[in-house]
Scaffold this motif. Structure first.
Motif, PDB file in Angstrom:
ATOM      1  N   MET A  65      -2.189  25.122   5.661  1.00  0.00           N
ATOM      2  CA  MET A  65      -3.284  24.726   6.553  1.00  0.00           C
ATOM      3  C   MET A  65      -3.886  23.386   6.122  1.00  0.00           C
ATOM      4  SD  MET A  65      -6.373  27.379   5.534  1.00  0.00           S
ATOM      5  CE  MET A  65      -5.474  28.781   4.876  1.00  0.00           C
ATOM      6  N   ASN A  66      -3.901  23.135   4.824  1.00  0.00           N
ATOM      7  CA  ASN A  66      -4.502  21.881   4.372  1.00  0.00           C
ATOM      8  C   ASN A  66      -3.608  20.683   4.672  1.00  0.00           C
ATOM      9  OD1 ASN A  66      -6.765  20.597   3.300  1.00  0.00           O
ATOM     10  ND2 ASN A  66      -5.871  20.450   1.268  1.00  0.00           N
ATOM     11  N   SER A  67      -2.297  20.891   4.772  1.00  0.00           N
ATOM     12  CA  SER A  67      -1.436  19.775   5.177  1.00  0.00           C
ATOM     13  C   SER A  67      -1.804  19.304   6.586  1.00  0.00           C
ATOM     14  CB  SER A  67       0.039  20.187   5.118  1.00  0.00           C
ATOM     15  OG  SER A  67       0.336  21.195   6.066  1.00  0.00           O
ATOM     16  N   LEU A  68      -2.036  20.243   7.479  1.00  0.00           N
ATOM     17  CA  LEU A  68      -2.488  19.894   8.824  1.00  0.00           C
ATOM     18  C   LEU A  68      -3.866  19.252   8.790  1.00  0.00           C
ATOM     19  CD1 LEU A  68      -1.376  23.192  10.574  1.00  0.00           C
ATOM     20  CD2 LEU A  68      -0.435  20.942  11.063  1.00  0.00           C
ATOM     21  N   ALA A  69      -4.731  19.773   7.928  1.00  0.00           N
ATOM     22  CA  ALA A  69      -6.095  19.250   7.840  1.00  0.00           C
ATOM     23  C   ALA A  69      -6.110  17.810   7.343  1.00  0.00           C
ATOM     24  CB  ALA A  69      -6.929  20.140   6.924  1.00  0.00           C
ATOM     25  N   VAL A  70      -5.292  17.510   6.343  1.00  0.00           N
ATOM     26  CA  VAL A  70      -5.249  16.143   5.797  1.00  0.00           C
ATOM     27  C   VAL A  70      -4.777  15.162   6.867  1.00  0.00           C
ATOM     28  CG1 VAL A  70      -4.066  14.638   4.161  1.00  0.00           C
ATOM     29  CG2 VAL A  70      -4.953  16.830   3.389  1.00  0.00           C
ATOM     30  N   LEU A  71      -3.706  15.517   7.571  1.00  0.00           N
ATOM     31  CA  LEU A  71      -3.213  14.642   8.633  1.00  0.00           C
ATOM     32  C   LEU A  71      -4.262  14.465   9.730  1.00  0.00           C
ATOM     33  CD1 LEU A  71       0.383  16.127   8.809  1.00  0.00           C
ATOM     34  CD2 LEU A  71      -0.178  13.807   8.080  1.00  0.00           C
TER      35      LEU A  71
ATOM     36  N   THR B  90      -5.706  11.678  -3.402  1.00  0.00           N
ATOM     37  CA  THR B  90      -6.575  11.304  -2.287  1.00  0.00           C
ATOM     38  C   THR B  90      -5.853  11.596  -0.978  1.00  0.00           C
ATOM     39  OG1 THR B  90      -5.729   9.050  -2.130  1.00  0.00           O
ATOM     40  CG2 THR B  90      -7.552   9.433  -3.672  1.00  0.00           C
ATOM     41  N   ILE B  91      -6.588  11.540   0.118  1.00  0.00           N
ATOM     42  CA  ILE B  91      -5.975  11.706   1.433  1.00  0.00           C
ATOM     43  C   ILE B  91      -4.903  10.644   1.653  1.00  0.00           C
ATOM     44  CG2 ILE B  91      -6.446  11.444   3.911  1.00  0.00           C
ATOM     45  CD1 ILE B  91      -9.103  12.946   3.388  1.00  0.00           C
ATOM     46  N   LYS B  92      -5.161   9.421   1.250  1.00  0.00           N
ATOM     47  CA  LYS B  92      -4.170   8.357   1.436  1.00  0.00           C
ATOM     48  C   LYS B  92      -2.912   8.610   0.616  1.00  0.00           C
ATOM     49  CE  LYS B  92      -7.022   4.526   3.067  1.00  0.00           C
ATOM     50  NZ  LYS B  92      -7.456   3.135   2.853  1.00  0.00           N
ATOM     51  N   ASP B  93      -3.043   9.207  -0.570  1.00  0.00           N
ATOM     52  CA  ASP B  93      -1.861   9.570  -1.355  1.00  0.00           C
ATOM     53  C   ASP B  93      -0.976  10.541  -0.580  1.00  0.00           C
ATOM     54  OD1 ASP B  93      -2.541   8.085  -3.643  1.00  0.00           O
ATOM     55  OD2 ASP B  93      -3.720   9.736  -4.481  1.00  0.00           O
ATOM     56  N   VAL B  94      -1.601  11.528   0.036  1.00  0.00           N
ATOM     57  CA  VAL B  94      -0.842  12.529   0.786  1.00  0.00           C
ATOM     58  C   VAL B  94      -0.177  11.893   2.005  1.00  0.00           C
ATOM     59  CG1 VAL B  94      -0.926  14.758   1.965  1.00  0.00           C
ATOM     60  CG2 VAL B  94      -2.385  14.358  -0.028  1.00  0.00           C
ATOM     61  N   ILE B  95      -0.888  11.033   2.696  1.00  0.00           N
ATOM     62  CA  ILE B  95      -0.307  10.327   3.849  1.00  0.00           C
ATOM     63  C   ILE B  95       0.871   9.474   3.403  1.00  0.00           C
ATOM     64  CG2 ILE B  95      -0.740   8.588   5.633  1.00  0.00           C
ATOM     65  CD1 ILE B  95      -2.033  11.311   6.200  1.00  0.00           C
ATOM     66  N   ASN B  96       0.754   8.838   2.251  1.00  0.00           N
ATOM     67  CA  ASN B  96       1.830   8.011   1.717  1.00  0.00           C
ATOM     68  C   ASN B  96       3.101   8.834   1.517  1.00  0.00           C
ATOM     69  OD1 ASN B  96       3.146   5.783   0.674  1.00  0.00           O
ATOM     70  ND2 ASN B  96       2.097   5.816  -1.293  1.00  0.00           N
ATOM     71  N   GLY B  97       2.934  10.033   1.009  1.00  0.00           N
ATOM     72  CA  GLY B  97       4.091  10.891   0.818  1.00  0.00           C
ATOM     73  C   GLY B  97       4.611  11.479   2.114  1.00  0.00           C
ATOM     74  N   ALA B  98       3.697  11.936   2.961  1.00  0.00           N
ATOM     75  CA  ALA B  98       4.091  12.648   4.182  1.00  0.00           C
ATOM     76  C   ALA B  98       4.723  11.725   5.215  1.00  0.00           C
ATOM     77  CB  ALA B  98       2.874  13.356   4.779  1.00  0.00           C
ATOM     78  N   ARG B  99       4.154  10.534   5.389  1.00  0.00           N
ATOM     79  CA  ARG B  99       4.589   9.643   6.478  1.00  0.00           C
ATOM     80  C   ARG B  99       5.393   8.437   6.017  1.00  0.00           C
ATOM     81  NH1 ARG B  99      -0.877   9.718  10.310  1.00  0.00           N
ATOM     82  NH2 ARG B  99      -0.438  11.776  11.214  1.00  0.00           N
TER      83      ARG B  99
ATOM     84  N   MET C 296       0.822  -1.211   0.000  1.00  0.00           N
ATOM     85  CA  MET C 296       0.000   0.000   0.000  1.00  0.00           C
ATOM     86  C   MET C 296       0.855   1.260   0.000  1.00  0.00           C
ATOM     87  SD  MET C 296      -2.728   1.139   2.939  1.00  0.00           S
ATOM     88  CE  MET C 296      -3.482   2.751   2.927  1.00  0.00           C
ATOM     89  N   TRP C 297       1.947   1.237   0.762  1.00  0.00           N
ATOM     90  CA  TRP C 297       2.747   2.446   0.921  1.00  0.00           C
ATOM     91  C   TRP C 297       4.008   2.392   0.071  1.00  0.00           C
ATOM     92  CZ3 TRP C 297      -0.533   5.470   2.999  1.00  0.00           C
ATOM     93  CH2 TRP C 297      -1.344   5.086   4.065  1.00  0.00           C
ATOM     94  N   ASN C 298       4.601   3.594  -0.139  1.00  0.00           N
ATOM     95  CA  ASN C 298       5.927   3.773  -0.737  1.00  0.00           C
ATOM     96  C   ASN C 298       5.995   3.621  -2.252  1.00  0.00           C
ATOM     97  OD1 ASN C 298       7.460   4.437   1.576  1.00  0.00           O
ATOM     98  ND2 ASN C 298       7.421   2.291   2.204  1.00  0.00           N
ATOM     99  N   MET C 299       4.875   3.432  -2.938  1.00  0.00           N
ATOM    100  CA  MET C 299       4.894   3.483  -4.392  1.00  0.00           C
ATOM    101  C   MET C 299       4.897   4.944  -4.821  1.00  0.00           C
ATOM    102  SD  MET C 299       2.198   0.450  -5.368  1.00  0.00           S
ATOM    103  CE  MET C 299       2.493   0.678  -7.131  1.00  0.00           C
ATOM    104  N   LYS C 300       5.459   5.217  -5.992  1.00  0.00           N
ATOM    105  CA  LYS C 300       5.516   6.602  -6.476  1.00  0.00           C
ATOM    106  C   LYS C 300       4.101   7.139  -6.675  1.00  0.00           C
ATOM    107  CE  LYS C 300       8.782   7.953  -9.216  1.00  0.00           C
ATOM    108  NZ  LYS C 300       9.669   8.164 -10.394  1.00  0.00           N
ATOM    109  N   VAL C 301       3.903   8.387  -6.251  1.00  0.00           N
ATOM    110  CA  VAL C 301       2.614   9.051  -6.387  1.00  0.00           C
ATOM    111  C   VAL C 301       2.716  10.071  -7.523  1.00  0.00           C
ATOM    112  CG1 VAL C 301       0.868  10.479  -5.265  1.00  0.00           C
ATOM    113  CG2 VAL C 301       2.114   8.756  -3.938  1.00  0.00           C
TER     114      VAL C 301
ATOM    115  N   ARG D 108       6.290  17.941   4.447  1.00  0.00           N
ATOM    116  CA  ARG D 108       6.233  17.062   3.256  1.00  0.00           C
ATOM    117  C   ARG D 108       4.834  17.101   2.640  1.00  0.00           C
ATOM    118  NH1 ARG D 108      10.108  13.446   1.934  1.00  0.00           N
ATOM    119  NH2 ARG D 108       8.565  12.065   0.997  1.00  0.00           N
ATOM    120  N   ALA D 109       3.804  17.057   3.469  1.00  0.00           N
ATOM    121  CA  ALA D 109       2.438  17.164   2.945  1.00  0.00           C
ATOM    122  C   ALA D 109       2.221  18.508   2.262  1.00  0.00           C
ATOM    123  CB  ALA D 109       1.431  16.964   4.079  1.00  0.00           C
ATOM    124  N   MET D 110       2.725  19.567   2.875  1.00  0.00           N
ATOM    125  CA  MET D 110       2.597  20.909   2.315  1.00  0.00           C
ATOM    126  C   MET D 110       3.237  20.987   0.925  1.00  0.00           C
ATOM    127  SD  MET D 110       4.133  24.404   4.039  1.00  0.00           S
ATOM    128  CE  MET D 110       3.804  23.728   5.674  1.00  0.00           C
TER     129      MET D 110
END
Length: 510
Positions: free
Chosen positions: A202-208, A13-22, A1-6, A99-101
């Motif tokens: 602000m949206n980086s915080l919101a997504v997390l 999607t929210i999960k795409d952003v989490i994949n990159g950020a975390r 699920m994680w670490n594939m190129k986005v 990273r999310a930002m």
């Protein structure tokens, strides 16, 4: 699920952003976006050559919108914009937030309505993929005209200024670029404005927050069931007929979750067996948790839409080679969503703390020993964990004061109604952490209370109990309890409770 190129194409999607950020997934601009980026950039260059008056391209910014800027000064204008706006204060954001930002800003620019050059965008992608993460102070955004100060700090390293995190160290951006063999770039017309005039901080915080809140809302149902069993709760209150005639979706879902999680329990009771009915903190769990579920649906929708929004100014429309000034940078949508998040999650925490109080209070706990300890007096047991939960609940109440109604004027009254969306997002993020610890305290307390009974738990709650007891033993005598609370909090953060329960019950309703 994680670490594939986005691939960034305005469809994240929210999960795409989490994949990159975390999870440090690499990113790339989707090939289908490249032509529109190129055309949009050509529109900006034509505006400069024709000396047409367009805000932020051939004029100053904010109150200086009426000051014309010559073609020769366009590059200096963009550099000055970043340098002057990078004046944030306070503790730096965590790396996952930055990273999310970065990911969100690149995604917005890749849609092709911002007029940024491919070369400049590629530089930001390179910093991201090489994990050269700008140091961004957490305070200083009004949430209108975009998150100017935070995003300016994000841009500084692109031309070798400011500080970054690189290979586990905080260092000068110029040194990190040199270590990777990268040359600083020079911004050209509109590019500085395109990079900072948006809602992505602000949206980086919101997504997390949305991602973490989804887990906490499900966890709230699970932990509540642990307490219901510990207190021999009356399950008639969760009968589906009660909730169907209320006609509220979240309430129906919450009651259904409770029934699934408690199915097979020998610890619950029926009305009249031990008592006629329970207090509100048990009886009204579906009604309270249900409101949290319903509000979450609205919040997640707003944040998901904003992920793929073009939020800078002016906007370029390559199909017609036009440019228009507007207000998409205004953060009111996120501000209200994060205010709602704060109130909603504070509600989830508030009822959790009241359940903890019932577990430790001998006047309310249906026969359990005071503060859940055998040798009370010599031992204080779970007296102070409830204090901690109460302190966090009280803090949440203060943090839940809406930020979005607290506008203040800026830029000589040109920008005369701002969103305070960053403040709302930062407050919501703190509340999310507080809720995690409040639920952890209830979980730990409920497991202690369960050990004073003998009847079988439901299969789902038994799995949760086993998970906790692998980390934390029954507390016979007073001990250093902060690590135990943190161990439960970490199980919650990692989604372990939801994971083990859903293997038994199927997916919990949200």
């Amino acid at each position: 699920m994680w670490n594939m190129k986005v691939f960034l194409n305005g469809k994240l999607t929210i999960k795409d952003v989490i994949n990159g950020a975390r999870h440090n997934a690499e990113i790339a601009i989707a090939p289908e976006c490249l032509e529109k980026i190129k055309i949009s950039r050509a529109v900006v260059e034509n505006i400069v050559k024709s000396k047409k008056v367009v805000y932020g391209i051939t004029t100053g910014f904010g109150k200086f919108a009426d000051v014309s800027i010559s073609e020769n000064d366009c590059k200096q204008l963009q550099k000055n914009l970043i340098l002057s706006h990078a004046c944030g204060v306070g503790d730096p954001f965590p790396i996952e937030v930055v990273r999310a930002m970065m990911m969100l800003r690149i995604n917005a620019l890749s849609i092709g309505n911002s007029g940024i050059s491919q070369e400049t965008l590629d530089m930001l992608v390179t910093l991201y993929n090489k994990n050269i993460i700008p140091l961004v102070p957490g305070k200083g955004s009004l949430g209108a005209s975009g998150d100017l100060a935070p995003l300016a700090h994000m841009v500084l390293p692109m031309f070798g200024v400011g500080e970054v995190y690189y290979k586990g160290k905080r260092m000068a951006a110029a040194d990190a670029l040199k270590a990777e063999g990268l040359e600083p770039i020079e911004l050209t017309a509109k590019e500085g404005l395109a990079l900072i005039n948006g809602t992505q901080a602000m949206n980086s915080l919101a997504v997390l927050s949305v991602y973490d809140a989804e887990n906490l809302i499900k966890t709230g149902d699970i932990v509540a069931c642990m307490t219901i069993e510990a207190l021999r709760g009356v399950t008639d209150a969760y009968d589906p007929r009660i909730h169907e005639i209320r006609n509220q979706r979240g309430q129906i879902y919450a009651a259904a979750n409770l029934r699934k999680i408690l199915s097979g329990s020998k610890r619950t009771t029926k009305q009249g067996e031990l008592r006629v009915q329970d207090s509100y903190t048990l009886r009204c769990i579906p009604q309270v948790h249900g409101t949290v579920k319903d509000s979450f649906g609205y919040i997640k929708g707003i944040v998901s839409n904003e992920i793929n929004a073009v939020t800078d100014n002016p906007l370029i429309f390559p199909d017609t080679a036009e440019s228009f000034s507007g207000g998409n940078f205004h953060g009111q949508y996120l501000s209200m969503a994060m205010d709602y998040m704060a109130i909603s999650m504070s509600t989830l925490a508030g009822i959790s703390e009241r359940r903890t109080e019932r577990l430790v209070n001998p006047q309310l706990s249906n026969g359990l020993p005071a503060f859940l300890v055998k040798n009370g007096g010599l031992n204080s047991g779970f007296m102070i964990p409830q204090y901690v939960a109460a302190a966090l609940v009280s803090e949440n109440k203060v943090l839940s004061h809406p930020a979005g109604v607290d506008s203040i004027t800026s830029s000589a009254n040109q920008e005369d109604f701002v969103s305070m969306g960053m403040t709302a997002a930062r407050k919501a993020r703190q509340i999310i952490e507080n809720v995690t610890n409040i639920l952890a305290i209830e979980l730990l307390t409920a497991c202690q209370a369960i050990d004073f009974g003998k009847e079988e738990l439901s299969p789902a709650t038994a799995a949760v109990y086993k998970l906790v007891r692998e980390k934390v033993e029954f507390i016979e005598n007073d001990k250093y309890m902060a690590p135990e609370i943190e161990a439960c909090a970490e199980l919650i953060r990692a989604g372990k409770l939801t994971e083990v329960v859903e293997k038994i019950t199927g997916e919990l309703l949200l």
